[in-house]
Design a protein around this motif. Structure first.
Motif, PDB file in Angstrom:
ATOM      1  N   PRO A 223     -10.486  -2.435  10.324  1.00 17.95           N
ATOM      2  CA  PRO A 223     -10.227  -1.001  10.477  1.00 17.95           C
ATOM      3  C   PRO A 223      -9.685  -0.647  11.854  1.00 17.95           C
ATOM      4  N   PHE A 224      -8.695   0.197  11.877  1.00 17.83           N
ATOM      5  CA  PHE A 224      -8.208   0.751  13.140  1.00 17.83           C
ATOM      6  C   PHE A 224      -8.955   2.063  13.336  1.00 17.83           C
ATOM      7  N   LEU A 225      -9.704   2.148  14.416  1.00 17.97           N
ATOM      8  CA  LEU A 225     -10.579   3.303  14.628  1.00 17.97           C
ATOM      9  C   LEU A 225     -10.108   4.147  15.803  1.00 17.97           C
TER      10      LEU A 225
ATOM     11  N   GLU B  11     -14.022   6.344  14.246  1.00 15.58           N
ATOM     12  CA  GLU B  11     -13.743   6.720  12.844  1.00 15.58           C
ATOM     13  C   GLU B  11     -12.461   6.066  12.368  1.00 15.58           C
ATOM     14  N   LYS B  12     -12.452   5.648  11.090  1.00 18.24           N
ATOM     15  CA  LYS B  12     -11.234   5.070  10.519  1.00 18.24           C
ATOM     16  C   LYS B  12     -10.133   6.115  10.451  1.00 18.24           C
ATOM     17  N   VAL B  13      -8.983   5.769  10.962  1.00 18.18           N
ATOM     18  CA  VAL B  13      -7.826   6.655  10.847  1.00 18.18           C
ATOM     19  C   VAL B  13      -7.322   6.544   9.411  1.00 18.18           C
ATOM     20  N   GLY B  14      -7.146   7.671   8.713  1.00 21.60           N
ATOM     21  CA  GLY B  14      -6.678   7.620   7.320  1.00 21.60           C
ATOM     22  C   GLY B  14      -5.832   8.822   6.953  1.00 21.60           C
ATOM     23  N   SER B  15      -4.958   8.627   5.968  1.00 17.70           N
ATOM     24  CA  SER B  15      -4.060   9.717   5.554  1.00 17.70           C
ATOM     25  C   SER B  15      -4.831  10.921   5.031  1.00 17.70           C
ATOM     26  N   SER B  16      -5.916  10.673   4.292  1.00 13.67           N
ATOM     27  CA  SER B  16      -6.641  11.806   3.699  1.00 13.67           C
ATOM     28  C   SER B  16      -7.225  12.696   4.791  1.00 13.67           C
ATOM     29  N   ALA B  17      -7.806  12.065   5.818  1.00  9.96           N
ATOM     30  CA  ALA B  17      -8.386  12.844   6.926  1.00  9.96           C
ATOM     31  C   ALA B  17      -7.288  13.594   7.673  1.00  9.96           C
TER      32      ALA B  17
ATOM     33  N   GLY C 172       0.830  -1.218   0.000  1.00 15.51           N
ATOM     34  CA  GLY C 172       0.000   0.000   0.000  1.00 15.51           C
ATOM     35  C   GLY C 172       0.850   1.249   0.000  1.00 15.51           C
ATOM     36  N   GLN C 173       0.187   2.378   0.030  1.00 10.96           N
ATOM     37  CA  GLN C 173       0.880   3.659  -0.045  1.00 10.96           C
ATOM     38  C   GLN C 173       1.586   4.019   1.269  1.00 10.96           C
ATOM     39  N   PHE C 174       0.879   3.912   2.343  1.00  7.05           N
ATOM     40  CA  PHE C 174       1.454   4.146   3.685  1.00  7.05           C
ATOM     41  C   PHE C 174       2.098   5.515   3.836  1.00  7.05           C
ATOM     42  N   ASP C 175       1.469   6.569   3.318  1.00  7.45           N
ATOM     43  CA  ASP C 175       2.009   7.906   3.576  1.00  7.45           C
ATOM     44  C   ASP C 175       1.499   8.355   4.938  1.00  7.45           C
TER      45      ASP C 175
ATOM     46  N   VAL D 249      -2.960  -6.749   3.964  1.00 10.60           N
ATOM     47  CA  VAL D 249      -3.543  -5.488   3.488  1.00 10.60           C
ATOM     48  C   VAL D 249      -4.637  -5.034   4.454  1.00 10.60           C
ATOM     49  N   GLY D 250      -4.967  -3.773   4.371  1.00 14.18           N
ATOM     50  CA  GLY D 250      -6.060  -3.246   5.180  1.00 14.18           C
ATOM     51  C   GLY D 250      -7.398  -3.601   4.560  1.00 14.18           C
ATOM     52  N   PHE D 251      -8.449  -3.432   5.358  1.00 12.38           N
ATOM     53  CA  PHE D 251      -9.806  -3.825   4.935  1.00 12.38           C
ATOM     54  C   PHE D 251     -10.255  -3.072   3.679  1.00 12.38           C
ATOM     55  N   ASP D 252      -9.726  -1.852   3.451  1.00 11.55           N
ATOM     56  CA  ASP D 252     -10.195  -1.075   2.285  1.00 11.55           C
ATOM     57  C   ASP D 252      -9.133  -0.973   1.193  1.00 11.55           C
ATOM     58  N   PHE D 253      -8.202  -1.928   1.181  1.00  9.93           N
ATOM     59  CA  PHE D 253      -7.137  -1.939   0.172  1.00  9.93           C
ATOM     60  C   PHE D 253      -7.722  -2.060  -1.236  1.00  9.93           C
TER      61      PHE D 253
ATOM     62  N   LEU E  36       2.349   6.868   7.908  1.00 14.57           N
ATOM     63  CA  LEU E  36       2.582   5.820   8.916  1.00 14.57           C
ATOM     64  C   LEU E  36       1.825   6.117  10.205  1.00 14.57           C
ATOM     65  N   HIS E  37       0.521   6.311  10.023  1.00 15.12           N
ATOM     66  CA  HIS E  37      -0.359   6.575  11.168  1.00 15.12           C
ATOM     67  C   HIS E  37      -0.718   5.259  11.855  1.00 15.12           C
ATOM     68  N   GLN E  38      -1.589   5.355  12.864  1.00  7.31           N
ATOM     69  CA  GLN E  38      -1.879   4.160  13.667  1.00  7.31           C
ATOM     70  C   GLN E  38      -2.575   3.057  12.866  1.00  7.31           C
ATOM     71  N   GLY E  39      -3.345   3.439  11.833  1.00  5.16           N
ATOM     72  CA  GLY E  39      -3.978   2.429  10.969  1.00  5.16           C
ATOM     73  C   GLY E  39      -2.904   1.661  10.206  1.00  5.16           C
ATOM     74  N   HIS E  40      -1.924   2.412   9.679  1.00  2.00           N
ATOM     75  CA  HIS E  40      -0.814   1.768   8.967  1.00  2.00           C
ATOM     76  C   HIS E  40      -0.013   0.875   9.920  1.00  2.00           C
ATOM     77  N   ALA E  41       0.193   1.382  11.142  1.00  2.00           N
ATOM     78  CA  ALA E  41       0.982   0.617  12.120  1.00  2.00           C
ATOM     79  C   ALA E  41       0.293  -0.711  12.412  1.00  2.00           C
TER      80      ALA E  41
HETATM   81  N1  LIG Z   1      -7.336   2.763   9.851  1.00  2.00           N
HETATM   82  C1  LIG Z   1      -6.916   1.698   9.164  1.00  2.00           C
HETATM   83  N2  LIG Z   1      -7.187   0.448   9.624  1.00  2.00           N
HETATM   84  C2  LIG Z   1      -6.784  -0.649   8.946  1.00  2.00           C
HETATM   85  N3  LIG Z   1      -6.106  -0.592   7.789  1.00  2.00           N
HETATM   86  C3  LIG Z   1      -5.804   0.617   7.292  1.00  2.00           C
HETATM   87  C4  LIG Z   1      -6.189   1.828   7.953  1.00  2.00           C
HETATM   88  N4  LIG Z   1      -5.751   2.876   7.225  1.00  2.00           N
HETATM   89  C5  LIG Z   1      -5.123   2.334   6.160  1.00  2.00           C
HETATM   90  N5  LIG Z   1      -5.154   0.992   6.188  1.00  2.00           N
HETATM   91  C6  LIG Z   1      -4.587   0.062   5.210  1.00  2.00           C
HETATM   92  O1  LIG Z   1      -3.209   0.378   5.022  1.00  2.00           O
HETATM   93  C7  LIG Z   1      -2.835   0.179   3.660  1.00  2.00           C
HETATM   94  C8  LIG Z   1      -2.294   1.455   3.092  1.00  2.00           C
HETATM   95  O2  LIG Z   1      -3.353   2.363   3.043  1.00  2.00           O
HETATM   96  P1  LIG Z   1      -3.297   3.801   2.387  1.00  2.00           P
HETATM   97  O3  LIG Z   1      -1.898   4.247   2.335  1.00  2.00           O
HETATM   98  O4  LIG Z   1      -4.139   3.841   1.195  1.00  2.00           O
HETATM   99  O5  LIG Z   1      -3.854   4.656   3.597  1.00  2.00           O
HETATM  100  P2  LIG Z   1      -5.111   5.405   4.053  1.00  2.00           P
HETATM  101  O6  LIG Z   1      -4.587   6.048   5.266  1.00  2.00           O
HETATM  102  O7  LIG Z   1      -6.303   4.538   4.180  1.00  2.00           O
HETATM  103  O8  LIG Z   1      -5.322   6.510   2.938  1.00  2.00           O
HETATM  104  P3  LIG Z   1      -6.641   7.319   2.572  1.00  2.00           P
HETATM  105  O9  LIG Z   1      -7.100   7.998   3.802  1.00  2.00           O
HETATM  106  O10 LIG Z   1      -6.125   8.289   1.539  1.00  2.00           O
HETATM  107  O11 LIG Z   1      -7.617   6.327   2.049  1.00  2.00           O
HETATM  108  C9  LIG Z   1      -4.088  -0.274   2.927  1.00  2.00           C
HETATM  109  O12 LIG Z   1      -4.044  -1.665   2.832  1.00  2.00           O
HETATM  110  C10 LIG Z   1      -5.230   0.197   3.835  1.00  2.00           C
HETATM  111  O13 LIG Z   1      -6.357  -0.616   3.703  1.00  2.00           O
END
Ligand SMILES: Nc1ncnc2c1ncn2[C@@H]1O[C@H](COP(=O)(O)OP(=O)(O)OP(=O)(O)O)[C@@H](O)[C@H]1O
Ligand SMILES: Cc1cc2nc3c(=O)[nH]c(=O)nc-3n(C[C@H](O)[C@H](O)[C@H](O)COP(=O)(O)O)c2cc1C
Length: 320
Positions: free
Chosen positions: A158-160, A164-170, A27-30, A126-130, A32-37
């Motif tokens: 999902p790591f919440l 809420e799902k932790v994500g790079s875009s947010a 994945g992209q992993f920009d 991979v994460g649930f939304d890969f 390296l937040h807690q979801g990525h970890a």
């Molecule tokens: N909160 C999370 N819980 C579980 N898996 C995650 C979480 N955030 C990301 N991932 C997983 O980590 C991998 C890399 O994800 P990606 O870099 O697209 O991050 P993202 O933070 O979800 O980005 P975006 O917010 O832009 O969708 C993917 O397999 C994705 O499913």
């Protein structure tokens, strides 16, 4: 950590070198937040249980940088930061796949056949939304199917945080809108930038607040303009120095500056910092940048900012 640059299709030479079985997160992993970890820790644990290396397959430049025609707004963790953090987490091999127009067009099955199989993944994590392949056509279930018994797939739930799902875009949005506390909570650490100290307009010392002007070393996401309580650490030094940073265009003095300037005033510090490299941890957002009517008014505000930053930093977890 071994770092291997790859491009599509994987060369025979790389495939030979990559012959050992491995577990890899993809994945992209920009950021390296807690979801990525959570995804990476899962991959590392499986790898350790099986006695094989733990890898990450990631892409550079960011797909949005390539597909978005260069208007991508920067990285939360540019390459050097990402490599350091991955190494600290325990990743053994980092594959950096060159993301370009040609690679963006490949289908999910081509990706699996021509990239993952040659790298000999025992397990893909991979994460649930890969999503993967052209226009994100493939998902985790598709990956499992294409793995065809040769590669198993583990999907991380999902790591919440606060539901809420932790994500790079947010996180990017939070940083750009002054919601640093949200971004830091989602990262699980403070956002940081790194830069070298360059010469500024030399006004700071005259007004009682000398500032180190930073030229960023990498294309970081620029946080909301305004004032931040920070801690700074010079390269090759261990101590964190408390301070206050303005990210701004100095509207009190200028009109029409478009590129934000990063200026750090360190507390109780009086050394020459020019040309040194500094990492700045952003601890708390204090206020927006204003255009003041007079230099006197600006100075009064900077004094208040400094007082507030000292309080914030004294109250927050100590790093020095
Ligand atoms: N909160 C999370 N819980 C579980 N898996 C995650 C979480 N955030 C990301 N991932 C997983 O980590 C991998 C890399 O994800 P990606 O870099 O697209 O991050 P993202 O933070 O979800 O980005 P975006 O917010 O832009 O969708 C993917 O397999 C994705 O499913
Ligand atoms: C804590 C802090 C807050 C600041 N806030 C503002 C502001 O709100 N508006 C502004 O025009 N400049 C602001 N500045 C920038 C100052 O104008 C700048 O530091 C000063 O002009 C000195 O810059 P120089 O050393 O590059 O000449 C701030 C600087 C600091 C350190």
């Amino acid at each position: 950590m071994r770092i291997v640059s790859l491009s599509y299709p994987v060369s025979a030479e790389i495939a030979k070198e990559a012959a050992e079985p491995k577990v890899a997160a993809i994945g992209q992993f920009d950021g390296l937040h807690q979801g990525h970890a959570s995804v990476l820790t899962t991959a590392i644990n499986i790898a350790r249980e099986n006695g094989v290396p733990a890898a990450l397959i990631t892409f550079y430049p960011h797909p949005k940088d390539v597909i978005g025609k260069g208007n991508y707004e920067g990285y939360l963790t540019p390459q050097p930061d990402k490599q350091r953090l991955l190494e600290e987490m325990g990743i053994d091999i980092l594959y950096i796949v060159e993301f370009n127009k040609e690679f963006s067009q490949i289908s999910p099955d081509t990706f699996v056949e021509e990239m993952l199989f040659p790298l000999n993944l025992q397990t893909a994590v991979v994460g649930f939304d890969f999503r993967f392949g052209h226009k994100g056509a493939g998902d985790a279930a598709e990956l499992q199917k294409l793995g065809d018994g040769k590669m198993s797939v583990v999907t991380v739930p999902p790591f919440l945080v606060d539901g809420e799902k932790v994500g790079s875009s947010a996180i990017r949005i939070a940083l750009k809108t002054g919601k640093l506390s949200d971004a830091n909570r989602w990262f699980g650490r403070n956002y940081h930038i790194r830069g070298s100290v360059i010469h500024g307009e030399k006004r700071g010392r005259k007004i009682g607040f000398p500032t180190a002007n930073l030229e960023l070393t990498d294309p970081y996401v620029v946080p909301a303009l305004g004032v931040y309580a920070v801690r700074a650490r010079m390269d090759h030094q261990d101590n964190w120095i408390p301070g206050v940073m303005n990210v701004g265009v100095k509207p009190t003095f200028h009109e029409g500056i478009t590129k934000p300037i990063f200026e750090v005033h360190l507390f109780d510090y009086d050394g020459d910092l020019y040309n040194q490299f500094m990492t700045v941890d952003l601890v708390q957002y204090i206020r927006k940048e204003h255009k003041f009517e007079s230099v006197q008014e600006l100075v009064e505000w900077i004094q208040r900012d400094a007082d507030e930053a000292r309080k914030i930093l004294n109250a927050s977890e100590s790093k020095f």
